[in-house]
Motif scaffolding. Structure first.
Motif, PDB file in Angstrom:
ATOM      1  N   ALA A  49       0.823  -1.387   0.190  1.00  0.00           N
ATOM      2  CA  ALA A  49       0.200   0.038   0.084  1.00  0.00           C
ATOM      3  C   ALA A  49       0.867   1.326  -0.068  1.00  0.00           C
ATOM      4  CB  ALA A  49      -0.935  -0.011   1.132  1.00  0.00           C
ATOM      5  N   VAL A  50       0.571   2.234  -0.575  1.00  0.00           N
ATOM      6  CA  VAL A  50       1.049   3.512  -0.651  1.00  0.00           C
ATOM      7  C   VAL A  50       0.083   4.537   0.026  1.00  0.00           C
ATOM      8  CG1 VAL A  50       1.917   5.300  -1.952  1.00  0.00           C
ATOM      9  CG2 VAL A  50       2.566   3.132  -2.762  1.00  0.00           C
ATOM     10  N   VAL A  51       0.526   5.229   1.089  1.00  0.00           N
ATOM     11  CA  VAL A  51      -0.444   6.127   1.721  1.00  0.00           C
ATOM     12  C   VAL A  51       0.156   7.581   1.214  1.00  0.00           C
ATOM     13  CG1 VAL A  51      -1.019   7.246   4.239  1.00  0.00           C
ATOM     14  CG2 VAL A  51      -0.388   4.791   3.743  1.00  0.00           C
ATOM     15  N   TYR A  52      -0.655   8.301   0.812  1.00  0.00           N
ATOM     16  CA  TYR A  52      -0.609   9.549   0.238  1.00  0.00           C
ATOM     17  C   TYR A  52      -1.136  10.810   1.040  1.00  0.00           C
ATOM     18  CZ  TYR A  52      -1.081  13.578  -2.945  1.00  0.00           C
ATOM     19  OH  TYR A  52      -0.837  14.917  -3.393  1.00  0.00           O
ATOM     20  N   PHE A  53      -0.173  11.857   1.409  1.00  0.00           N
ATOM     21  CA  PHE A  53      -0.608  13.002   1.842  1.00  0.00           C
ATOM     22  C   PHE A  53      -0.645  14.187   1.032  1.00  0.00           C
ATOM     23  CE2 PHE A  53       1.070  10.341   5.323  1.00  0.00           C
ATOM     24  CZ  PHE A  53       0.118  10.231   6.189  1.00  0.00           C
ATOM     25  N   HIS A  54      -1.685  15.053   1.064  1.00  0.00           N
ATOM     26  CA  HIS A  54      -1.849  16.019   0.149  1.00  0.00           C
ATOM     27  C   HIS A  54      -1.040  17.324   0.643  1.00  0.00           C
ATOM     28  CE1 HIS A  54      -4.252  18.673   3.036  1.00  0.00           C
ATOM     29  NE2 HIS A  54      -4.708  17.293   3.545  1.00  0.00           N
ATOM     30  N   GLY A  55      -0.883  18.359  -0.570  1.00  0.00           N
ATOM     31  CA  GLY A  55      -0.430  19.465  -0.267  1.00  0.00           C
ATOM     32  C   GLY A  55      -1.373  20.589   0.306  1.00  0.00           C
ATOM     33  N   SER A  65      -8.399  16.703  -2.405  1.00  0.00           N
ATOM     34  CA  SER A  65      -7.710  17.790  -3.293  1.00  0.00           C
ATOM     35  C   SER A  65      -6.269  17.479  -3.780  1.00  0.00           C
ATOM     36  CB  SER A  65      -7.838  19.042  -2.250  1.00  0.00           C
ATOM     37  OG  SER A  65      -6.996  18.861  -1.093  1.00  0.00           O
ATOM     38  N   TRP A  66      -6.175  18.120  -4.811  1.00  0.00           N
ATOM     39  CA  TRP A  66      -4.619  17.837  -5.353  1.00  0.00           C
ATOM     40  C   TRP A  66      -4.573  16.530  -5.401  1.00  0.00           C
ATOM     41  CZ3 TRP A  66      -4.200  22.138  -1.525  1.00  0.00           C
ATOM     42  CH2 TRP A  66      -4.527  23.277  -2.117  1.00  0.00           C
ATOM     43  N   PHE A  67      -5.575  15.903  -6.045  1.00  0.00           N
ATOM     44  CA  PHE A  67      -5.487  14.346  -6.221  1.00  0.00           C
ATOM     45  C   PHE A  67      -4.424  13.947  -7.273  1.00  0.00           C
ATOM     46  CE2 PHE A  67      -6.857  10.020  -7.035  1.00  0.00           C
ATOM     47  CZ  PHE A  67      -6.932   9.611  -5.807  1.00  0.00           C
ATOM     48  N   PRO A  68      -3.590  12.860  -6.853  1.00  0.00           N
ATOM     49  CA  PRO A  68      -2.456  12.464  -7.715  1.00  0.00           C
ATOM     50  C   PRO A  68      -3.199  11.249  -8.705  1.00  0.00           C
ATOM     51  CG  PRO A  68      -1.923  11.819  -5.957  1.00  0.00           C
ATOM     52  CD  PRO A  68      -3.148  12.303  -5.347  1.00  0.00           C
ATOM     53  N   THR A  69      -4.117  11.420  -9.797  1.00  0.00           N
ATOM     54  CA  THR A  69      -4.577  10.498 -10.368  1.00  0.00           C
ATOM     55  C   THR A  69      -3.450   9.454 -11.206  1.00  0.00           C
ATOM     56  OG1 THR A  69      -6.746  11.868 -10.748  1.00  0.00           O
ATOM     57  CG2 THR A  69      -6.246   9.940 -12.358  1.00  0.00           C
ATOM     58  N   TRP A  70      -2.352  10.405 -11.631  1.00  0.00           N
ATOM     59  CA  TRP A  70      -1.170   9.541 -12.288  1.00  0.00           C
ATOM     60  C   TRP A  70      -0.700   8.594 -11.367  1.00  0.00           C
ATOM     61  CZ3 TRP A  70       3.417   9.382 -10.087  1.00  0.00           C
ATOM     62  CH2 TRP A  70       3.799  10.421  -9.280  1.00  0.00           C
ATOM     63  N   ALA A 140       3.940   8.706   0.268  1.00  0.00           N
ATOM     64  CA  ALA A 140       4.221   9.688  -0.810  1.00  0.00           C
ATOM     65  C   ALA A 140       3.440  11.045  -0.369  1.00  0.00           C
ATOM     66  CB  ALA A 140       3.555   9.262  -2.305  1.00  0.00           C
ATOM     67  N   GLY A 141       4.033  12.328  -0.968  1.00  0.00           N
ATOM     68  CA  GLY A 141       3.453  13.299  -0.738  1.00  0.00           C
ATOM     69  C   GLY A 141       3.894  14.413  -1.634  1.00  0.00           C
ATOM     70  N   THR A 142       2.958  15.360  -1.819  1.00  0.00           N
ATOM     71  CA  THR A 142       3.419  16.549  -2.549  1.00  0.00           C
ATOM     72  C   THR A 142       3.391  18.003  -1.575  1.00  0.00           C
ATOM     73  OG1 THR A 142       1.055  16.715  -3.119  1.00  0.00           O
ATOM     74  CG2 THR A 142       2.562  15.623  -4.767  1.00  0.00           C
TER      75      THR A 142
END
Length: 364
Positions: A49-55, A65-70, A140-142
């Motif tokens: 699993a990859v946990v993503y945190f938004h900017g 918000s600012w969702f990384p569809t790619w 992951a995060g932006t």
């Protein structure tokens, strides 16, 4: 017998903690699957699993918000579960609240989430064989989400296997970008802001309520500045940078101002005195780099005016010195949030593919 479900296309939302009178959520995106509910239990596959945190400068945004569809789409091809998480925002939160939330998010994903997935899928009558492998989690995060990712690298249990940061803040917080008061436009040639218009978000805060969900809102095209942000939280991180007090809000140290003390310290010829940030060292990623930091992929535009490329360069240097596997990819001429611009998928296809290959190699 229930009809076969081809996939769980929409996210499954879960509360991963309750704090300050609010519920903090994350969304789970399971890869497409073709099993029915009755077959699921015999076919369970534990997947990374990859946990993503938004900017959002730590002050605005939510898990959608600012969702990384790619990123989500590429991970799904590899049957890797994508998770996007909220966290408490500044203000009235601080970096310590962000730290507590990202740690709790990882602990929840590695702990209770599989049981809750079982229950929710059963309630929905949906079949999916995929569950989280708790020993194969990446983060992951932006932008501000990069700061979250770095805190996970340092403090989360279990420790992530891999970190991805796109123009992440936190690689070097001791710069004029955070500490110097600005007198002219400094970020994308945008206008200077009037602090009086944001008094609700200036210390001391009065009755400002805690939140982990502040969506992006824009004025209509008929507004005198068409499309201008309608949610004031979209502007306050820039205001804190403009005033040179961002670190006061991140650390919660306003009186005396930490920023004033650091502003002087970074412009002396003497080595930086770490005692100045000793009370807050745990939320300064650059002072917590060790050899057990996870493998990391950093990507940054060279023309970024929001999070300067020096941040990723500094962290890259620190990780190399610590013997950590690290990649720094600099994209010439790219500004902040380059991955959300029109045509970004085509323009950045090679970089996006390289990031996911890096993730896949370290998670499988």
């Amino acid at each position: 017998m229930p009809e076969k479900q081809s996939s769980v296309d929409s996210p499954l939302a879960f509360i991963y903690k309750e704090v300050d009178g609010i519920r903090v959520l994350l969304d789970v995106y399971l890869p497409p699957d073709d099993v029915d509910q009755q077959s699921t239990q015999q076919l369970i596959q534990y997947r990374p699993a990859v946990v993503y945190f938004h900017g959002g400068g730590l002050t605005v945004g939510n898990r959608r918000s600012w969702f990384p569809t790619w990123l989500k789409s590429r991970l799904s091809v590899h049957n890797i579960i994508f998770i996007s998480a909220d966290y408490r925002l500044i203000p009235p939160g601080t970096g310590y609240d962000v730290l507590a939330d990202v740690k709790d998010a990882i602990a929840f994903v590695a702990g209770d989430l599989n049981v809750q997935l079982d229950r929710k899928l059963a309630d929905l009558g949906s079949g999916s064989r995929f569950r989280i492998d708790p020993m194969s989690i990446g983060v992951a995060g932006t932008s501000a989400g990069g700061f979250c990712a770095y805190l996970c690298a340092i403090h989360a249990v279990p420790k992530p296997k891999v970190i991805i940061s796109l123009y992440g803040m936190g690689g070097d917080l001791l710069t004029d970008q955070y500490l110097a008061p600005k007198t002219q436009s400094f970020l994308r040639q945008r206008e200077m802001l009037d602090p009086a218009q944001f008094s609700h978000y200036m210390h001391p805060f009065g009755n400002l309520q805690s939140t982990s969900d502040s969506p992006l809102l824009y004025h209509p095209q008929s507004y005198h500045i068409p499309g201008y942000p309608a949610n004031p939280r979209m502007l306050i991180s820039r205001l804190y940078l403009q005033l040179g007090v961002a670190l006061d809000y991140i650390t919660g140290q306003h009186e005396p101002s930490l920023s004033v003390a650091l502003r002087k310290a970074i412009h002396t010829e003497d080595p930086f005195d770490e005692a100045l940030i000793s009370d807050h060292k745990i939320i300064f990623p650059q002072f917590n780099v060790t050899s057990d930091w996870p493998a990391t992929y950093l990507i940054h535009g060279t023309s970024d005016t929001a999070v300067l490329p020096q941040e990723s360069r500094n962290l890259h240097s620190l990780l190399l010195k610590a013997g950590v596997e690290v990649v720094l990819e600099e994209l010439p001429g790219r500004e902040h949030s380059f991955d959300y611009k029109p045509g970004a998928e085509l323009e950045n296809e090679g970089s996006f593919d390289n990031i996911v290959q890096f993730l896949y190699r370290h998670l499988t």
